[in-house]
Design a protein around this motif. Structure first.
Motif, mmCIF file in Angstrom:
data_model
loop_
_atom_site.group_PDB
_atom_site.id
_atom_site.type_symbol
_atom_site.label_atom_id
_atom_site.label_comp_id
_atom_site.label_asym_id
_atom_site.label_seq_id
_atom_site.Cartn_x
_atom_site.Cartn_y
_atom_site.Cartn_z
ATOM 1 N N ILE B 75 44.127 37.865 61.405
ATOM 2 C CA ILE B 75 44.900 36.629 61.616
ATOM 3 C C ILE B 75 46.304 36.960 62.146
ATOM 4 O O ILE B 75 46.661 36.555 63.241
ATOM 5 N N ASN B 76 47.070 37.695 61.343
ATOM 6 C CA ASN B 76 48.389 38.153 61.816
ATOM 7 C C ASN B 76 48.321 39.669 61.916
ATOM 8 O O ASN B 76 48.489 40.369 60.921
ATOM 9 N N THR B 77 48.066 40.154 63.092
ATOM 10 C CA THR B 77 47.696 41.570 63.215
ATOM 11 C C THR B 77 48.886 42.517 63.375
ATOM 12 O O THR B 77 48.684 43.714 63.421
ATOM 13 N N GLY B 78 50.116 41.991 63.446
ATOM 14 C CA GLY B 78 51.281 42.882 63.525
ATOM 15 C C GLY B 78 51.364 43.755 62.282
ATOM 16 O O GLY B 78 50.922 43.351 61.206
ATOM 17 N N ARG B 79 51.929 44.970 62.420
ATOM 18 C CA ARG B 79 51.950 45.905 61.277
ATOM 19 C C ARG B 79 52.982 45.494 60.234
ATOM 20 O O ARG B 79 54.140 45.254 60.548
ATOM 21 N N SER B 80 52.528 45.437 59.006
ATOM 22 C CA SER B 80 53.418 45.101 57.899
ATOM 23 C C SER B 80 53.081 46.055 56.750
ATOM 24 O O SER B 80 52.168 46.872 56.871
ATOM 25 N N ASN B 81 53.823 45.943 55.660
ATOM 26 C CA ASN B 81 53.522 46.809 54.504
ATOM 27 C C ASN B 81 52.397 46.229 53.645
ATOM 28 O O ASN B 81 52.005 46.809 52.651
ATOM 29 N N VAL B 82 51.913 45.044 53.999
ATOM 30 C CA VAL B 82 50.774 44.447 53.281
ATOM 31 C C VAL B 82 49.651 44.213 54.282
ATOM 32 O O VAL B 82 49.892 44.033 55.469
ATOM 33 N N ARG B 83 48.421 44.221 53.788
ATOM 34 C CA ARG B 83 47.257 44.018 54.668
ATOM 35 C C ARG B 83 46.190 43.225 53.912
ATOM 36 O O ARG B 83 45.088 43.731 53.646
ATOM 37 N N PRO B 84 46.502 41.998 53.519
ATOM 38 C CA PRO B 84 45.514 41.254 52.711
ATOM 39 C C PRO B 84 44.295 40.806 53.516
ATOM 40 O O PRO B 84 44.387 40.611 54.730
ATOM 41 N N ALA B 85 43.180 40.654 52.815
ATOM 42 C CA ALA B 85 41.970 40.093 53.446
ATOM 43 C C ALA B 85 42.213 38.605 53.678
ATOM 44 O O ALA B 85 42.900 37.957 52.880
ATOM 45 N N PRO B 86 41.668 38.038 54.758
ATOM 46 C CA PRO B 86 41.988 36.638 55.088
ATOM 47 C C PRO B 86 41.607 35.615 54.028
ATOM 48 O O PRO B 86 42.202 34.544 53.965
ATOM 49 N N THR B 87 40.605 35.943 53.197
ATOM 50 C CA THR B 87 40.202 34.959 52.189
ATOM 51 C C THR B 87 40.842 35.233 50.822
ATOM 52 O O THR B 87 40.521 34.559 49.850
#
Lengths: 162, 279
Positions: B75-87
């Motif tokens: 969904i928001n593919t920019g790199r961040s320190n979090v990577r949650p699953a969309p659901t």
């Protein structure tokens, strides 16, 4: 992957009915990341996305939601495509049967069988952000499917013997 | 936040038949604690469907991505320190709000703060050199969902630093000097500020989707889940026969409901605990 099967099936039906066509040789039902490849062609295209829920039920029988975000130049164009997708998937198990008949013709798609496919949401003809911009329409479908596990596991005869 | 959607449960689809269904609805309306729990469960179960549909829609490029955390897969593919699953709960920047008691409730949502780092600009998107990007500090845009959904005006000004770096994204470039565009960023000195509207194109998009979904599919699911619960909890209501006239039958039905409600209430509480655990 089930969404891939549904994408191919949707494309074949829409193509058969003359509602969409290849864009520069590409299937116009694409993932969001591929939008720049088709957005300037002046033809209708569909961005698809999906989400699956594994929180309940059997691991072999799963469900998910697939969303079709239809883009086109006119209200009529996107609504016609949206209506066709909604109609394609308004039969629950009958729709699933059609998809299964389609996927049975392709050896690579054999391990997924659908139990039901249902249209859950249809929002037709939303104007774009800018004047003269694209018009969009949204169709969501819910699908339930069985997946045959073809991965060979180690079992008792393998390295992980107890 | 929308203005709230009013929901009134309709039990006319009860498996016990039309006449009994109406009488049961009337009798159940007096058992407000049970109906409150059962309605809450029905809404929470329908909300699971809403979350799934919202995630699918956002991943199909729907204009509700701002309601998901930075770095959300697909969904928001920019790199961040979090990577949650969309659901997952962590991906969603809204929380369902249920008000009211009994079978009439109002559904709305509250904004949740974003906790992930805003993705840094990339060389490809802005032209900023990798050395400059490596020196940039991370920051958290905690009220991202609220600002983007309500089109809140944002004032940007250096607070502690001497300058703020403004990346030359394609939509910023017309406002930057040619030299700034070439190096990929402009500088905003202390004492100056800019006014931005980051939510200009996303304004009200999630609220519209939320309203349309709950007024259509959501309402349908709530009635279905509520009916399923009542059918399961009140298994054997007295049947209406030709020898019993309407008034005594209604009395029998009310007594049956009163006698079995305590047990049904325990079941309803257990269901809510279970759905809260899963969500």
């Amino acid at each position: 992957m089930p969404a891939h099967v549904l994408r191919l099936y949707t494309w074949e039906v829409l193509k058969l009915n003359g509602l969409i066509d290849l864009i520069d040789g590409l299937n116009p039902i694409i993932a969001y990341a591929d939008e720049p490849k088709v957005s300037d062609a002046g033809k209708p295209y569909v961005i698809y996305g999906f989400a699956e829920d594994y929180s309940e039920g059997f691991i072999q029988y799963q469900r998910g939601v697939m969303s079709f975000n239809i883009h086109g130049g006119t209200f009529n164009e996107v609504v016609e495509i949206g209506k066709a997708i909604a109609e394609m998937y308004d039969g629950q198990d009958a729709s699933a049967e059609q998809v299964n008949l389609f996927s049975a013709q392709n050896d690579l798609l054999h391990d997924i069988r659908f139990g039901s496919v249902t249209c859950t949401y249809f929002d037709g003809g939303v104007p774009g952000d800018q004047a003269g911009g694209a018009v969009t329409s949204i169709v969501n479908i819910e699908y339930r499917y069985f997946k045959e596990n073809k991965l060979q596991l180690l079992g008792n005869g393998g390295l992980w013997q107890a | 936040m929308t203005t709230g959607i009013d929901m009134k449960v309709d039990l006319s689809q009860l498996a016990h038949g039309m006449g009994i269904a109406m009488a049961m609805e009337e009798a159940l309306a007096k058992q407000s604690m049970y109906t409150d729990l059962a309605t809450e469960y029905a809404i929470k179960k329908a909300n699971k469907e809403f979350n799934l549909e919202a995630a699918a829609f956002a991943s199909a490029g729907g204009n509700i991505k701002h309601m998901f955390e930075w770095g959300t897969n697909g969904i928001n593919t920019g790199r961040s320190n979090v990577r949650p699953a969309p659901t997952s709960e962590r991906a969603r920047l809204w929380k369902l709000k249920i008000d009211g008691y009994g079978m009439s409730k109002t559904i709305d949502f509250d904004y949740k703060p974003s906790v992930g780092n805003v993705p840094l600009p990339t060389v490809r998107d802005t032209g900023i050199s990798a050395e400059v990007i490596a020196k940039m500090r991370h920051h958290v845009f905690w009220n991202k969902a609220f600002v983007m959904e309500t089109d809140e005006v944002v004032h940007i000004a250096p607070n502690e630093a001497q300058f703020l770096l403004i990346p030359a994204y394609p939509n910023n470039r017309p406002y930057l000097r040619p030299h700034d565009v070439k190096r990929g960023y402009g500088l905003l000195p202390r004492g100056t500020s800019i006014i931005a509207r980051p939510g200009a194109s996303s304004k009200g998009q999630f609220s519209a989707f939320f309203g349309k979904w709950w007024n259509g599919r959501g309402a349908e699911l709530i009635n279905q889940y509520m009916t399923e619960q009542v059918d399961e909890d009140f298994v054997q209501p007295p049947t209406m026969t030709s020898s019993v006239s309407t008034t005594p039958y209604l009395e029998m039905l009310k007594r049956y409901i009163e006698q079995t409600t305590a047990e049904a209430q325990i079941k309803a509480e257990a269901r809510i605990k279970e759905i809260d655990r899963i969500q």
